[in-house]
Design a protein around this motif. Structure first.
Motif, PDB file in Angstrom:
ATOM      1  N   ALA A 156       5.707   0.914   7.714  1.00 36.31           N
ATOM      2  CA  ALA A 156       5.829   0.692   9.161  1.00 36.31           C
ATOM      3  C   ALA A 156       4.505  -0.078   9.755  1.00 36.31           C
ATOM      4  O   ALA A 156       3.460   0.183   9.541  1.00 36.31           O
ATOM      5  CB  ALA A 156       5.683   2.046   9.966  1.00 36.31           C
ATOM      6  N   GLY A 157       5.006  -1.166  10.322  1.00 34.26           N
ATOM      7  CA  GLY A 157       3.933  -2.195  10.720  1.00 34.26           C
ATOM      8  C   GLY A 157       3.065  -2.775   9.914  1.00 34.26           C
ATOM      9  O   GLY A 157       1.927  -3.025  10.315  1.00 34.26           O
ATOM     10  N   PHE A 158       3.336  -2.637   8.862  1.00 37.18           N
ATOM     11  CA  PHE A 158       2.653  -3.164   7.598  1.00 37.18           C
ATOM     12  C   PHE A 158       1.242  -2.685   7.574  1.00 37.18           C
ATOM     13  O   PHE A 158       0.045  -3.205   7.398  1.00 37.18           O
ATOM     14  CB  PHE A 158       2.328  -4.892   7.438  1.00 37.18           C
ATOM     15  CG  PHE A 158       2.030  -5.271   6.345  1.00 37.18           C
ATOM     16  CD1 PHE A 158       2.475  -4.937   5.025  1.00 37.18           C
ATOM     17  CD2 PHE A 158       1.099  -6.373   6.232  1.00 37.18           C
ATOM     18  CE1 PHE A 158       2.124  -5.500   3.842  1.00 37.18           C
ATOM     19  CE2 PHE A 158       0.687  -6.733   4.864  1.00 37.18           C
ATOM     20  CZ  PHE A 158       1.142  -6.379   3.823  1.00 37.18           C
ATOM     21  N   THR A 159       1.186  -1.257   7.971  1.00 32.58           N
ATOM     22  CA  THR A 159       0.424  -0.490   8.183  1.00 32.58           C
ATOM     23  C   THR A 159      -0.697  -0.484   6.820  1.00 32.58           C
ATOM     24  O   THR A 159      -2.239  -0.252   6.763  1.00 32.58           O
ATOM     25  CB  THR A 159       0.477   1.000   8.796  1.00 32.58           C
ATOM     26  OG1 THR A 159       0.733   0.699  10.114  1.00 32.58           O
ATOM     27  CG2 THR A 159      -0.919   1.605   8.629  1.00 32.58           C
ATOM     28  N   GLN A 160      -0.029  -0.275   5.775  1.00 34.58           N
ATOM     29  CA  GLN A 160      -0.794   0.159   4.467  1.00 34.58           C
ATOM     30  C   GLN A 160      -1.503   1.385   4.705  1.00 34.58           C
ATOM     31  O   GLN A 160      -2.690   1.271   3.886  1.00 34.58           O
ATOM     32  CB  GLN A 160      -1.415  -1.240   4.090  1.00 34.58           C
ATOM     33  CG  GLN A 160      -0.539  -2.311   3.719  1.00 34.58           C
ATOM     34  CD  GLN A 160      -1.157  -3.533   3.428  1.00 34.58           C
ATOM     35  OE1 GLN A 160      -1.377  -3.793   2.474  1.00 34.58           O
ATOM     36  NE2 GLN A 160      -1.198  -4.312   4.650  1.00 34.58           N
ATOM     37  N   GLY A 161      -1.140   2.237   5.306  1.00 31.37           N
ATOM     38  CA  GLY A 161      -2.084   3.440   5.461  1.00 31.37           C
ATOM     39  C   GLY A 161      -1.957   4.515   4.208  1.00 31.37           C
ATOM     40  O   GLY A 161      -2.353   5.642   4.521  1.00 31.37           O
ATOM     41  N   TRP A 162      -1.890   4.018   2.933  1.00 35.85           N
ATOM     42  CA  TRP A 162      -1.976   4.917   1.805  1.00 35.85           C
ATOM     43  C   TRP A 162      -3.068   4.538   1.051  1.00 35.85           C
ATOM     44  O   TRP A 162      -3.881   3.584   1.130  1.00 35.85           O
ATOM     45  CB  TRP A 162      -0.663   4.624   0.953  1.00 35.85           C
ATOM     46  CG  TRP A 162      -0.688   2.992   0.754  1.00 35.85           C
ATOM     47  CD1 TRP A 162      -1.221   1.978   0.179  1.00 35.85           C
ATOM     48  CD2 TRP A 162       0.701   2.214   0.857  1.00 35.85           C
ATOM     49  NE1 TRP A 162      -0.784   0.767   0.286  1.00 35.85           N
ATOM     50  CE2 TRP A 162       0.628   0.962   0.724  1.00 35.85           C
ATOM     51  CE3 TRP A 162       1.922   2.925   1.466  1.00 35.85           C
ATOM     52  CZ2 TRP A 162       1.594   0.056   0.570  1.00 35.85           C
ATOM     53  CZ3 TRP A 162       3.035   1.933   1.404  1.00 35.85           C
ATOM     54  CH2 TRP A 162       2.875   0.719   1.089  1.00 35.85           C
ATOM     55  N   ALA A 163      -3.347   5.514   0.127  1.00 36.42           N
ATOM     56  CA  ALA A 163      -4.487   5.392  -1.047  1.00 36.42           C
ATOM     57  C   ALA A 163      -3.832   6.014  -2.265  1.00 36.42           C
ATOM     58  O   ALA A 163      -3.283   6.857  -2.111  1.00 36.42           O
ATOM     59  CB  ALA A 163      -5.731   5.821  -0.387  1.00 36.42           C
ATOM     60  N   PHE A 164      -4.605   5.655  -3.253  1.00 42.08           N
ATOM     61  CA  PHE A 164      -4.164   6.197  -4.634  1.00 42.08           C
ATOM     62  C   PHE A 164      -5.223   6.656  -5.413  1.00 42.08           C
ATOM     63  O   PHE A 164      -6.334   5.820  -5.518  1.00 42.08           O
ATOM     64  CB  PHE A 164      -3.367   5.256  -5.384  1.00 42.08           C
ATOM     65  CG  PHE A 164      -2.255   4.718  -4.662  1.00 42.08           C
ATOM     66  CD1 PHE A 164      -0.897   5.300  -4.614  1.00 42.08           C
ATOM     67  CD2 PHE A 164      -2.309   3.684  -3.988  1.00 42.08           C
ATOM     68  CE1 PHE A 164       0.232   5.040  -4.066  1.00 42.08           C
ATOM     69  CE2 PHE A 164      -1.083   3.162  -2.955  1.00 42.08           C
ATOM     70  CZ  PHE A 164       0.132   3.870  -3.087  1.00 42.08           C
ATOM     71  N   LEU A 165      -5.350   8.004  -5.691  1.00 43.57           N
ATOM     72  CA  LEU A 165      -6.462   8.287  -6.519  1.00 43.57           C
ATOM     73  C   LEU A 165      -5.998   8.371  -7.924  1.00 43.57           C
ATOM     74  O   LEU A 165      -5.190   9.199  -8.215  1.00 43.57           O
ATOM     75  CB  LEU A 165      -7.076   9.687  -5.994  1.00 43.57           C
ATOM     76  CG  LEU A 165      -7.753  10.554  -6.808  1.00 43.57           C
ATOM     77  CD1 LEU A 165      -9.597   9.593  -6.799  1.00 43.57           C
ATOM     78  CD2 LEU A 165      -8.068  11.822  -6.306  1.00 43.57           C
ATOM     79  N   VAL A 166      -6.670   7.537  -8.828  1.00 41.50           N
ATOM     80  CA  VAL A 166      -6.364   7.501 -10.436  1.00 41.50           C
ATOM     81  C   VAL A 166      -7.324   8.347 -11.099  1.00 41.50           C
ATOM     82  O   VAL A 166      -8.307   8.163 -11.143  1.00 41.50           O
ATOM     83  CB  VAL A 166      -6.141   6.153 -10.761  1.00 41.50           C
ATOM     84  CG1 VAL A 166      -5.874   6.064 -12.241  1.00 41.50           C
ATOM     85  CG2 VAL A 166      -5.373   5.183  -9.815  1.00 41.50           C
ATOM     86  N   LEU A 167      -6.788   9.398 -11.894  1.00 44.93           N
ATOM     87  CA  LEU A 167      -7.483  10.220 -12.503  1.00 44.93           C
ATOM     88  C   LEU A 167      -6.917   9.882 -14.030  1.00 44.93           C
ATOM     89  O   LEU A 167      -5.841  10.441 -14.547  1.00 44.93           O
ATOM     90  CB  LEU A 167      -7.140  11.580 -12.221  1.00 44.93           C
ATOM     91  CG  LEU A 167      -7.352  11.861 -10.735  1.00 44.93           C
ATOM     92  CD1 LEU A 167      -6.902  13.151 -10.462  1.00 44.93           C
ATOM     93  CD2 LEU A 167      -8.992  11.623 -10.363  1.00 44.93           C
ATOM     94  N   ASP A 168      -7.892   9.161 -14.965  1.00 47.54           N
ATOM     95  CA  ASP A 168      -7.367   8.926 -16.288  1.00 47.54           C
ATOM     96  C   ASP A 168      -8.352   9.260 -17.353  1.00 47.54           C
ATOM     97  O   ASP A 168      -8.482   8.377 -18.481  1.00 47.54           O
ATOM     98  CB  ASP A 168      -7.167   7.438 -16.349  1.00 47.54           C
ATOM     99  CG  ASP A 168      -8.066   6.566 -15.643  1.00 47.54           C
ATOM    100  OD1 ASP A 168      -9.274   7.119 -15.544  1.00 47.54           O
ATOM    101  OD2 ASP A 168      -7.847   5.451 -15.541  1.00 47.54           O
ATOM    102  N   THR A 169      -9.447   9.874 -17.006  1.00 49.33           N
ATOM    103  CA  THR A 169     -10.171  10.498 -18.084  1.00 49.33           C
ATOM    104  C   THR A 169      -9.931  12.101 -18.337  1.00 49.33           C
ATOM    105  O   THR A 169      -9.567  12.767 -17.306  1.00 49.33           O
ATOM    106  CB  THR A 169     -11.658  10.391 -17.650  1.00 49.33           C
ATOM    107  OG1 THR A 169     -12.058  11.304 -16.627  1.00 49.33           O
ATOM    108  CG2 THR A 169     -11.968   8.685 -17.336  1.00 49.33           C
ATOM    109  N   PRO A 170      -9.991  12.545 -19.548  1.00 49.26           N
ATOM    110  CA  PRO A 170      -9.944  14.030 -19.846  1.00 49.26           C
ATOM    111  C   PRO A 170     -10.728  14.989 -18.523  1.00 49.26           C
ATOM    112  O   PRO A 170     -10.215  15.940 -18.083  1.00 49.26           O
ATOM    113  CB  PRO A 170     -10.253  14.294 -21.059  1.00 49.26           C
ATOM    114  CG  PRO A 170     -10.180  13.011 -21.731  1.00 49.26           C
ATOM    115  CD  PRO A 170     -10.569  11.972 -20.629  1.00 49.26           C
ATOM    116  N   ALA A 171     -12.033  14.740 -18.417  1.00 47.59           N
ATOM    117  CA  ALA A 171     -12.764  15.140 -17.406  1.00 47.59           C
ATOM    118  C   ALA A 171     -12.317  15.486 -16.171  1.00 47.59           C
ATOM    119  O   ALA A 171     -11.880  16.253 -15.386  1.00 47.59           O
ATOM    120  CB  ALA A 171     -14.100  14.870 -17.435  1.00 47.59           C
ATOM    121  N   ASP A 172     -11.459  14.035 -15.599  1.00 48.97           N
ATOM    122  CA  ASP A 172     -11.044  14.063 -14.252  1.00 48.97           C
ATOM    123  C   ASP A 172      -9.751  14.825 -14.065  1.00 48.97           C
ATOM    124  O   ASP A 172      -9.458  15.450 -13.224  1.00 48.97           O
ATOM    125  CB  ASP A 172     -10.757  12.647 -13.869  1.00 48.97           C
ATOM    126  CG  ASP A 172     -12.312  11.948 -13.190  1.00 48.97           C
ATOM    127  OD1 ASP A 172     -13.209  12.542 -13.112  1.00 48.97           O
ATOM    128  OD2 ASP A 172     -12.379  10.750 -13.158  1.00 48.97           O
TER     129      ASP A 172
END
Length: 198
Positions: free
Chosen positions: A39-55
């Motif tokens: 909506a409104g080209f808000t782009q109000g998202w974020a993405f947390l990427v966890l790609d190490t065994p520890a994370d």
């Protein structure tokens, strides 16, 4: 793969091999997610990427999955080498729609009978799931239990104005035998489409 085949093959995968996921593929998933309608080209998202065994281990611990606890669903899900957490910012939408081209200067939440900050993040999440299929991978979207959101935030430094919509495990799919004692697989309903009148 043709789009109709991606849609047909998409399902929630709950068990993964130990093969790593190519980081370029994860980047494509996230690039596609950012093309979702919003909506409104808000782009109000974020993405947390966890790609190490520890994370990944920290994710499971912070969301209440005690390492000593075993059940078929959890044991399978914890085999995923990648977890992507889509987050949304309600504040971003309220701020965006208070800008001159939208004109809602009061930032009132009542103007939103449908909270598009959740809807848009959900659509972005679906694009991650579909990209996984297109890349020959498996993925599963699931919720973070409400009682563990605070510990998840603390573990990863998530700001207060961003809320997790859920989480997505990603990996190379193994045959899913289902949880022991789970009910038989449900069939897709065919009574959900109504034309002209309910």
């Amino acid at each position: 793969m043709e789009f109709r085949e991606v849609v047909r093959r998409r399902r929630m995968v709950r068990r993964y091999s130990d093969a790593p996921v190519d980081p370029d593929v994860v980047d494509r998933m996230l690039a596609h997610a950012q093309r979702a309608p919003n909506a409104g080209f808000t782009q109000g998202w974020a993405f947390l990427v966890l790609d190490t065994p520890a994370d990944v281990a920290r994710f499971w611990e912070s969301t209440g999955a005690d390492p000593g606890t075993h059940n078929a669903w959890l044991d399978g899900m914890r085999t995923a080498p990648v977890v992507i957490v889509p987050l949304t910012s309600k504040r971003a939408y309220l701020d965006r729609y208070a800008q001159p081209d939208k004109g809602w200067t009061d930032r009132a939440e009542g103007r939103w009978p449908v909270p598009y900050w959740w809807v848009d993040a959900g659509m972005a999440s679906l694009l991650v799931l579909q990209t996984a299929v297109d890349e020959g991978l498996g993925a599963c979207f699931f919720g973070i239990p409400g009682e563990h959101v605070a510990s998840f935030r603390e573990a990863f430094g998530v700001p207060e104005d961003h809320a997790p919509v859920g989480a997505i495990t990603v990996g190379h799919r193994l045959a899913d035998t289902g949880a022991q004692g789970s009910p038989a697989r449900r069939e897709r309903r065919d009574d959900v489409v109504h034309r002209g009148r309910w």
